[in-house]
Design a protein around this motif. Structure first.
Motif, PDB file in Angstrom:
ATOM      1  N   TYR A 211     -24.457   0.998 143.410  1.00 38.10           N
ATOM      2  CA  TYR A 211     -25.002   1.620 142.197  1.00 38.10           C
ATOM      3  C   TYR A 211     -26.222   2.492 142.496  1.00 38.10           C
ATOM      4  O   TYR A 211     -26.268   3.505 141.866  1.00 38.10           O
ATOM      5  CB  TYR A 211     -25.075   0.745 140.794  1.00 38.10           C
ATOM      6  N   GLN A 212     -27.039   1.992 143.137  1.00 34.05           N
ATOM      7  CA  GLN A 212     -28.160   2.692 143.559  1.00 34.05           C
ATOM      8  C   GLN A 212     -27.710   4.021 144.319  1.00 34.05           C
ATOM      9  O   GLN A 212     -28.220   5.288 144.137  1.00 34.05           O
ATOM     10  CB  GLN A 212     -29.219   1.830 144.565  1.00 34.05           C
ATOM     11  N   GLN A 213     -27.079   4.082 145.365  1.00 36.26           N
ATOM     12  CA  GLN A 213     -26.467   4.916 146.002  1.00 36.26           C
ATOM     13  C   GLN A 213     -25.898   5.854 145.192  1.00 36.26           C
ATOM     14  O   GLN A 213     -25.806   7.061 145.382  1.00 36.26           O
ATOM     15  CB  GLN A 213     -25.603   4.406 147.155  1.00 36.26           C
ATOM     16  N   LEU A 214     -24.918   5.491 144.221  1.00 35.26           N
ATOM     17  CA  LEU A 214     -24.126   6.351 143.474  1.00 35.26           C
ATOM     18  C   LEU A 214     -24.936   7.017 142.702  1.00 35.26           C
ATOM     19  O   LEU A 214     -24.915   8.303 142.478  1.00 35.26           O
ATOM     20  CB  LEU A 214     -23.092   5.200 142.588  1.00 35.26           C
ATOM     21  N   SER A 215     -26.092   6.486 142.129  1.00 35.01           N
ATOM     22  CA  SER A 215     -26.954   7.248 141.233  1.00 35.01           C
ATOM     23  C   SER A 215     -27.689   8.446 141.882  1.00 35.01           C
ATOM     24  O   SER A 215     -27.618   9.666 141.371  1.00 35.01           O
ATOM     25  CB  SER A 215     -27.987   6.305 140.523  1.00 35.01           C
ATOM     26  N   LYS A 216     -27.861   8.149 143.170  1.00 30.54           N
ATOM     27  CA  LYS A 216     -28.612   9.204 144.165  1.00 30.54           C
ATOM     28  C   LYS A 216     -27.592  10.368 144.068  1.00 30.54           C
ATOM     29  O   LYS A 216     -27.975  11.686 144.006  1.00 30.54           O
ATOM     30  CB  LYS A 216     -29.021   8.752 145.209  1.00 30.54           C
ATOM     31  N   LYS A 217     -26.456   9.861 144.455  1.00 31.03           N
ATOM     32  CA  LYS A 217     -25.323  10.865 144.692  1.00 31.03           C
ATOM     33  C   LYS A 217     -24.937  11.808 143.663  1.00 31.03           C
ATOM     34  O   LYS A 217     -24.684  13.208 143.493  1.00 31.03           O
ATOM     35  CB  LYS A 217     -24.165  10.180 145.364  1.00 31.03           C
ATOM     36  N   VAL A 218     -24.758  11.227 142.634  1.00 27.05           N
ATOM     37  CA  VAL A 218     -24.497  11.826 141.227  1.00 27.05           C
ATOM     38  C   VAL A 218     -25.510  12.848 140.739  1.00 27.05           C
ATOM     39  O   VAL A 218     -25.240  13.867 140.416  1.00 27.05           O
ATOM     40  CB  VAL A 218     -24.391  10.883 139.938  1.00 27.05           C
TER      41      VAL A 218
ATOM     42  N   ASP B 155     -24.335  25.881 136.068  1.00 29.25           N
ATOM     43  CA  ASP B 155     -23.355  26.969 136.554  1.00 29.25           C
ATOM     44  C   ASP B 155     -21.979  26.802 135.931  1.00 29.25           C
ATOM     45  O   ASP B 155     -21.251  25.842 136.343  1.00 29.25           O
ATOM     46  CB  ASP B 155     -23.188  26.921 138.011  1.00 29.25           C
ATOM     47  N   PRO B 156     -21.508  27.628 135.263  1.00 28.84           N
ATOM     48  CA  PRO B 156     -20.006  27.413 134.395  1.00 28.84           C
ATOM     49  C   PRO B 156     -18.926  27.314 135.471  1.00 28.84           C
ATOM     50  O   PRO B 156     -17.998  26.593 135.162  1.00 28.84           O
ATOM     51  CB  PRO B 156     -19.812  28.802 133.827  1.00 28.84           C
ATOM     52  N   GLY B 157     -19.072  27.909 136.628  1.00 27.15           N
ATOM     53  CA  GLY B 157     -18.011  27.842 137.720  1.00 27.15           C
ATOM     54  C   GLY B 157     -18.047  26.392 138.290  1.00 27.15           C
ATOM     55  O   GLY B 157     -17.118  26.124 139.112  1.00 27.15           O
ATOM     56  N   LYS B 158     -18.918  25.652 138.123  1.00 24.63           N
ATOM     57  CA  LYS B 158     -19.003  24.355 138.624  1.00 24.63           C
ATOM     58  C   LYS B 158     -18.948  23.097 137.562  1.00 24.63           C
ATOM     59  O   LYS B 158     -19.250  21.990 137.703  1.00 24.63           O
ATOM     60  CB  LYS B 158     -20.405  24.146 139.536  1.00 24.63           C
ATOM     61  N   GLY B 159     -18.610  23.544 136.595  1.00 21.53           N
ATOM     62  CA  GLY B 159     -18.560  22.502 135.233  1.00 21.53           C
ATOM     63  C   GLY B 159     -17.644  21.396 135.631  1.00 21.53           C
ATOM     64  O   GLY B 159     -17.783  20.202 135.363  1.00 21.53           O
ATOM     65  N   THR B 160     -16.334  21.514 136.409  1.00 20.85           N
ATOM     66  CA  THR B 160     -15.691  20.571 136.899  1.00 20.85           C
ATOM     67  C   THR B 160     -16.190  19.436 137.641  1.00 20.85           C
ATOM     68  O   THR B 160     -16.004  17.917 137.536  1.00 20.85           O
ATOM     69  CB  THR B 160     -14.323  21.164 137.553  1.00 20.85           C
ATOM     70  N   TYR B 161     -17.065  19.791 138.751  1.00 19.80           N
ATOM     71  CA  TYR B 161     -17.655  18.802 139.534  1.00 19.80           C
ATOM     72  C   TYR B 161     -18.511  18.245 138.682  1.00 19.80           C
ATOM     73  O   TYR B 161     -18.761  16.813 139.035  1.00 19.80           O
ATOM     74  CB  TYR B 161     -18.522  19.461 140.628  1.00 19.80           C
ATOM     75  N   SER B 162     -19.201  18.777 137.705  1.00 19.88           N
ATOM     76  CA  SER B 162     -20.226  17.857 137.065  1.00 19.88           C
ATOM     77  C   SER B 162     -19.398  16.946 136.010  1.00 19.88           C
ATOM     78  O   SER B 162     -19.936  15.907 135.913  1.00 19.88           O
ATOM     79  CB  SER B 162     -21.034  19.012 136.048  1.00 19.88           C
ATOM     80  N   LEU B 163     -18.346  17.143 135.536  1.00 21.24           N
ATOM     81  CA  LEU B 163     -17.842  16.510 134.547  1.00 21.24           C
ATOM     82  C   LEU B 163     -16.970  15.196 135.550  1.00 21.24           C
ATOM     83  O   LEU B 163     -17.031  14.037 135.047  1.00 21.24           O
ATOM     84  CB  LEU B 163     -16.396  17.105 134.047  1.00 21.24           C
ATOM     85  N   GLU B 164     -16.683  15.416 136.547  1.00 21.95           N
ATOM     86  CA  GLU B 164     -16.306  14.212 137.486  1.00 21.95           C
ATOM     87  C   GLU B 164     -17.538  13.311 137.942  1.00 21.95           C
ATOM     88  O   GLU B 164     -17.312  12.052 138.073  1.00 21.95           O
ATOM     89  CB  GLU B 164     -15.915  14.751 138.921  1.00 21.95           C
ATOM     90  N   ALA B 165     -18.685  14.016 137.901  1.00 17.87           N
ATOM     91  CA  ALA B 165     -19.962  13.115 138.055  1.00 17.87           C
ATOM     92  C   ALA B 165     -20.141  12.316 137.039  1.00 17.87           C
ATOM     93  O   ALA B 165     -20.706  11.124 137.004  1.00 17.87           O
ATOM     94  CB  ALA B 165     -21.121  14.165 138.580  1.00 17.87           C
ATOM     95  N   TYR B 166     -20.079  12.982 135.901  1.00 18.70           N
ATOM     96  CA  TYR B 166     -20.380  12.459 134.552  1.00 18.70           C
ATOM     97  C   TYR B 166     -19.393  10.969 134.497  1.00 18.70           C
ATOM     98  O   TYR B 166     -19.634  10.032 134.155  1.00 18.70           O
ATOM     99  CB  TYR B 166     -19.948  13.138 133.517  1.00 18.70           C
ATOM    100  N   ALA B 167     -17.816  11.246 134.888  1.00 19.22           N
ATOM    101  CA  ALA B 167     -17.088  10.337 134.668  1.00 19.22           C
ATOM    102  C   ALA B 167     -17.421   9.298 135.733  1.00 19.22           C
ATOM    103  O   ALA B 167     -17.092   7.891 135.267  1.00 19.22           O
ATOM    104  CB  ALA B 167     -15.492  10.813 135.170  1.00 19.22           C
ATOM    105  N   LEU B 168     -17.877   9.333 136.991  1.00 20.87           N
ATOM    106  CA  LEU B 168     -18.215   8.457 137.860  1.00 20.87           C
ATOM    107  C   LEU B 168     -19.424   7.450 137.324  1.00 20.87           C
ATOM    108  O   LEU B 168     -19.579   6.336 137.179  1.00 20.87           O
ATOM    109  CB  LEU B 168     -18.566   8.820 139.266  1.00 20.87           C
ATOM    110  N   GLU B 169     -20.357   8.421 136.608  1.00 18.29           N
ATOM    111  CA  GLU B 169     -21.473   7.866 136.091  1.00 18.29           C
ATOM    112  C   GLU B 169     -21.054   6.914 134.765  1.00 18.29           C
ATOM    113  O   GLU B 169     -21.771   5.658 134.521  1.00 18.29           O
ATOM    114  CB  GLU B 169     -22.594   8.839 135.770  1.00 18.29           C
TER     115      GLU B 169
END
Length: 496
Positions: free
Chosen positions: A169-176, A191-205
């Motif tokens: 989880y510590q590594q995951l938090s840093k990566k997110v 950046d609206p063009g990168k919203g998908t990556y941000s949402l995927e990061a939220y899903a993992l978090e």
């Protein structure tokens, strides 16, 4: 959280598809081409020799080109499948040297991404995960150096998911945090063009906080994820977010919002073709019972096709028994389907459903009685005496039952004023008395002679015999101004 292998797909497409290497333009001399296709013929029957043949392709090229790249790629996949992880890493490093100039940017990006997808799907043990982590790290270094931000973000998401799978989880938090930072513009806005990556990061978090049972942080991230409007993610990502949201609401006993989230999660998993839809559908059924809803969750257009699905049949039968208040059928289904409890979330919440079911069964059983034994209830409900006492205790504390439990002899006596039936009967008697006075005494039709009414009633208990209780004794004058009106239920312990 998922039983499919394709959790995070291509972020810029709704679905990913495998690409055939041989669709690429072919070049080079005949010897290189023949060696490559000869190796492909050997893959199924003799993978070890096929690896050697593939690895011989690059040496036949005067300069690095498509055939060498394709040969290395095929060899690496076979090495990984055969658990030759050190060789796979070694040759993957060599493969990455081709992406700078030997092959086109689009082809290299597509091929590397498919390679990582393959490895992610194939990895099954700790050593494979370590090798996969090294693959991701090497890829990240390479594409960050070549300013390929798109593939770097994709690789970061894959690496973050690997940390989640390994519970690091510590590594995951840093990566997110790194992913979120990469999704910001220079002025700090998203950046609206990168919203998908941000949402995927939220899903993992969100999954991380769900596993840690940190509802405070989970709720905050969940709200942020719902606020992302610029993303067009794979529906499975949305399914994950909604599933975790449903579990969060369940922990807060917010059944209504939990039901809504589980339903949305089911629809997204169903659209993605993920088998997790079956498990989430079970959660939806569970929530329906906790809500004490009379609406069958399989009545909707989306869930109706799964009504007779054998993987969901136990939950279908369970909700049917619950809504019919059939305690014996309900308990029988639970006994015969212990695999339902293999899911920790269902095991954690089904107890509340069972308590509700048993409480309803107890209230229904004792309704005709003013006194009964704990053993009597235990025998009919088929639970222990201790559990019966606990259920009655909760009902008394919740003021759903007014009674006294005598633990010394295991009996329970219901307070007379507790009986709703008695109260309703009193109200009914009073209304009839008033109506009789109005119509027969004050009206012009006719008047009856004085009559004496002296009903008695016997109330039965569960201790073994009738309790003769005088319900009412007295004169009732229907006419003549209503003198001497009596109360039909001046006293009594049981139903009339």
């Amino acid at each position: 959280m998922s039983d499919d292998d394709d959790f995070m797909q291509d972020s810029d497409a709704e679905y990913d598809f495998e690409y055939e290497d041989d669709d690429e333009p072919e070049g080079g001399d005949v010897d290189v081409e023949n060696k490559y296709y000869n190796a492909k013929q050997m893959k199924a029957d003799n993978p070890q020799e096929a690896i050697d043949e593939f690895l011989g392709v690059p040496s036949l090229e005067d300069t690095k080109g498509d055939w060498g790249f394709k040969g290395l790629k095929q060899a690496i996949k076979l090495e990984f499948a055969l658990a030759r992880y050190e060789d796979a890493v070694k040759h993957y490093k060599e493969l990455l040297t081709y992406v700078k100039s030997a092959v086109t940017r689009n082809y290299s990006e597509k091929s590397i991404n498919n390679m990582l997808d393959y490895i992610e799907k194939t990895a099954s043990d700790r050593t494979a995960y370590q090798c996969m982590e090294e693959f991701f790290s090497l890829t990240l270094d390479t594409f960050q150096a070549t300013n390929n931000e798109r593939l770097a973000l994709k690789t970061n998401v894959k690496l973050a998911k690997l940390y989640l799978d390994k519970k690091e989880y510590q590594q995951l938090s840093k990566k997110v945090q790194e992913i979120h930072k990469a999704c910001l513009r220079d002025d700090g806005t998203t950046d609206p063009g990168k919203g998908t990556y941000s949402l995927e990061a939220y899903a993992l978090e969100i999954q991380m906080y769900a596993e840690q049972k940190n509802n405070k942080r989970l709720k905050a991230i969940y709200q942020k994820a719902l606020g992302v409007r610029s993303a067009v993610p794979h529906p499975k990502v949305q399914g994950v977010i909604r599933e975790c949201g449903g579990k969060m609401h369940m922990s807060e006993e917010n059944w209504k919002d939990a039901q809504s989230d589980f339903f949305e999660s089911f629809k997204n998993y169903d659209e993605a073709g993920s088998m997790q839809r079956i498990q989430v559908l079970k959660y939806l059924v569970l929530t329906t019972m906790l809500m004490k809803s009379t609406i069958n969750p399989f009545d909707s257009q989306e869930t109706k096709p799964y009504r007779n699905n054998p993987r969901i049949s136990a939950m279908t039968d369970l909700v049917d028994a619950y809504q019919r208040d059939d305690i014996h059928r309900y308990e029988s289904i639970l006994r015969d389907n212990q695999d339902l409890l293999d899911d920790p979330f269902i095991a954690e919440n089904i107890d509340e459903v069972s308590r509700n079911m048993r409480s309803k069964a107890v209230l229904k059983l004792i309704a005709p009685y003013s006194r009964f034994t704990l053993q009597f209830v235990a025998k009919h409900i088929k639970v222990s005496v201790g559990e019966v006492q606990e259920i009655l205790g909760v009902l008394i504390v919740d003021r759903k039952l007014k009674a006294q439990i005598d633990q010394s002899n295991g009996t329970v006596e219901i307070a007379a004023e507790n009986s709703e039936r008695l109260q309703r009967l009193r109200e009914w008697t009073s209304a009839v008395d008033s109506l009789a006075t109005t119509i027969l005494n004050d009206g012009d039709g006719f008047k009856m002679a004085d009559s004496q009414v002296g009903p008695t009633s016997s109330s039965y208990d569960a201790l073994g015999g009738p309790m003769e209780q005088m319900v009412s004794r007295g004169q009732k004058r229907v006419g003549g101004g209503g003198r001497g009106r009596g109360n039909f239920l001046s006293k009594g312990f049981g139903p009339i």
